[in-house]
Design an enzyme around this catalytic site. Structure first.
Site, PDB file in Angstrom:
ATOM      1  N   CYS A  90     -11.832  -7.545  14.380  1.00 34.58           N
ATOM      2  CA  CYS A  90     -11.145  -7.182  13.145  1.00 34.58           C
ATOM      3  C   CYS A  90      -9.859  -7.993  12.970  1.00 34.58           C
ATOM      4  O   CYS A  90      -9.918  -9.182  12.736  1.00 34.58           O
ATOM      5  CB  CYS A  90     -10.896  -5.671  13.110  1.00 34.58           C
ATOM      6  SG  CYS A  90     -10.493  -5.053  11.464  1.00 34.58           S
ATOM      7  N   HIS A 198     -16.321  -2.885  14.673  1.00 35.25           N
ATOM      8  CA  HIS A 198     -15.580  -2.423  15.850  1.00 35.25           C
ATOM      9  C   HIS A 198     -16.499  -1.907  16.949  1.00 35.25           C
ATOM     10  O   HIS A 198     -16.799  -0.710  16.978  1.00 35.25           O
ATOM     11  CB  HIS A 198     -14.615  -1.310  15.443  1.00 35.25           C
ATOM     12  CG  HIS A 198     -13.455  -1.788  14.641  1.00 35.25           C
ATOM     13  ND1 HIS A 198     -12.250  -2.149  15.209  1.00 35.25           N
ATOM     14  CD2 HIS A 198     -13.318  -1.997  13.319  1.00 35.25           C
ATOM     15  CE1 HIS A 198     -11.412  -2.546  14.260  1.00 35.25           C
ATOM     16  NE2 HIS A 198     -12.044  -2.457  13.101  1.00 35.25           N
ATOM     17  N   GLU A 200     -15.697  -1.345  19.927  1.00 30.94           N
ATOM     18  CA  GLU A 200     -14.949  -0.443  20.822  1.00 30.94           C
ATOM     19  C   GLU A 200     -14.948   0.989  20.303  1.00 30.94           C
ATOM     20  O   GLU A 200     -14.642   1.914  21.058  1.00 30.94           O
ATOM     21  CB  GLU A 200     -13.520  -0.960  21.029  1.00 30.94           C
ATOM     22  CG  GLU A 200     -12.524  -0.683  19.909  1.00 30.94           C
ATOM     23  CD  GLU A 200     -12.652  -1.626  18.719  1.00 30.94           C
ATOM     24  OE1 GLU A 200     -13.705  -2.263  18.549  1.00 30.94           O
ATOM     25  OE2 GLU A 200     -11.671  -1.700  17.947  1.00 30.94           O
TER      26      GLU A 200
END
Lengths: 233, 82
Positions: A90, A198, A200
């Site tokens: 990002c 994302h 994560e």
């Protein structure tokens, strides 16, 4: 050589996914270290670097433009030039593009809205350090949350990147107006990668999807193998 | 030495912000066929003369103030023709 997978997660003023990234990497067995932007060196034996999501320097000027001149970025650039694995997520992707380490640039979303939802992401290349646990064409469910995630390259650059196999991930649905629906790219050498979604935030099915673990686990693999130029396993 | 930099989206590059401004102006009843939104940066440059100031600001634009993939820039130096 298998060794401890030490992953440096850089923290800029305004980063806000740094702790999530470290948490996810630790859950996947890595020794994740948060590294402040004003540091001049990465921790010893760093096997991979993650530039996390957020709004570094308040997104002033252009997203990622200010962060590229942070002190730690010289060390990150040297690490990348030596073949070290660097992943931008990002805002981290925006920073790597602005730093000239990845091709293209991230622009305001086509419809000017902040997109915040799970999207379908297709793996175009399963032979990269980020996607080698995936199947070619596999569709992952990953969250995005960005206002400036519309990746842009002109026709000439786009054709070159496609020819070189540098377009790693694409949105499998309309998302933000990215050229070619590109969601993630790599550099020519293959050790610098960036993506807008994302991973994560998607390492545990309890949070909606565990697909991000496929990507980050591949990064942890590479970090433990010491994927540096001249240090190939 | 005062300098002003104008940064604009390159011709042919979609400018959604400009499109939104155009739509809004038309909704207000103005006859606007197109709008592009850029950025203006005023600088106080440490340089002995205008030529040196311009050379420095050009470097600033290339390295930070504009992204050459999507933006063009124009420099005005105080007291010097553009």
């Amino acid at each position: 050589m298998i060794r401890e997978a030490r992953v440096a997660v850089v923290v800029f003023p305004g980063s806000n996914d740094d702790r999530d990234a470290a948490w996810a990497l630790r859950a996947l067995g890595a020794d994740a270290r948060l590294v402040w932007h004003a540091e001049h060196e990465l921790p010893p034996d760093t096997g991979a670097v993650v530039l996390p999501g957020g709004f570094s320097y308040g997104d002033y000027l252009r997203c990622g433009a200010i962060a590229r001149s942070a002190a730690i970025m010289r060390a990150v650039g040297e690490f990348a030039a030596a073949g070290g694995l660097v992943l931008g997520i990002c805002n981290g992707f925006q920073i790597l593009c602005e730093a000239g380490l990845l091709p293209g640039v991230l622009r305001r979303n086509r419809d000017l809205e902040f997109v915040c939802r799970d999207v379908a992401i297709r793996v175009e290349r399963a032979d990269t350090l980020l996607t080698r646990r995936c199947e070619p064409g596999q569709v992952l469910t990953l969250p995005v949350k960005h206002g400036e995630g519309s990746w842009y390259a002109n026709a000439e650059l786009y054709a070159e990147l496609e020819h070189e196999g540098q377009l790693v991930l694409r949105y499998a649905e309309d998302c933000n107006g990215s050229v070619g629906d590109v969601a993630g790219v790599r550099d020519r050498a293959g050790n610098v990668l960036g993506l807008m979604p994302h991973p994560e935030h998607a390492v545990d099915p309890l949070l909606g999807s565990g697909d991000g673990a496929l990507l980050l686990a591949a990064l942890v693999d590479a970090a433990s193998e010491g994927v540096l130029a001249g240090a190939q396993p | 030495m005062r300098a002003t930099v104008f940064v604009r989206p390159k011709a042919g590059i979609l400018d959604p912000e400009g499109e939104a401004v155009r739509g809004s102006l038309r909704a207000l009843g103005f006859g606007v066929g197109g709008a592009r939104v850029g950025r203006l940066v005023d600088l106080e440059v440490e340089a002995p003369n205008a030529e040196e100031a311009r050379a420095q600001v050009e470097q600033m634009c290339r390295q930070l103030l504009a992204n050459p993939l999507i933006e063009s820039f124009e420099i005005e130096i105080e007291g010097q023709a553009a």
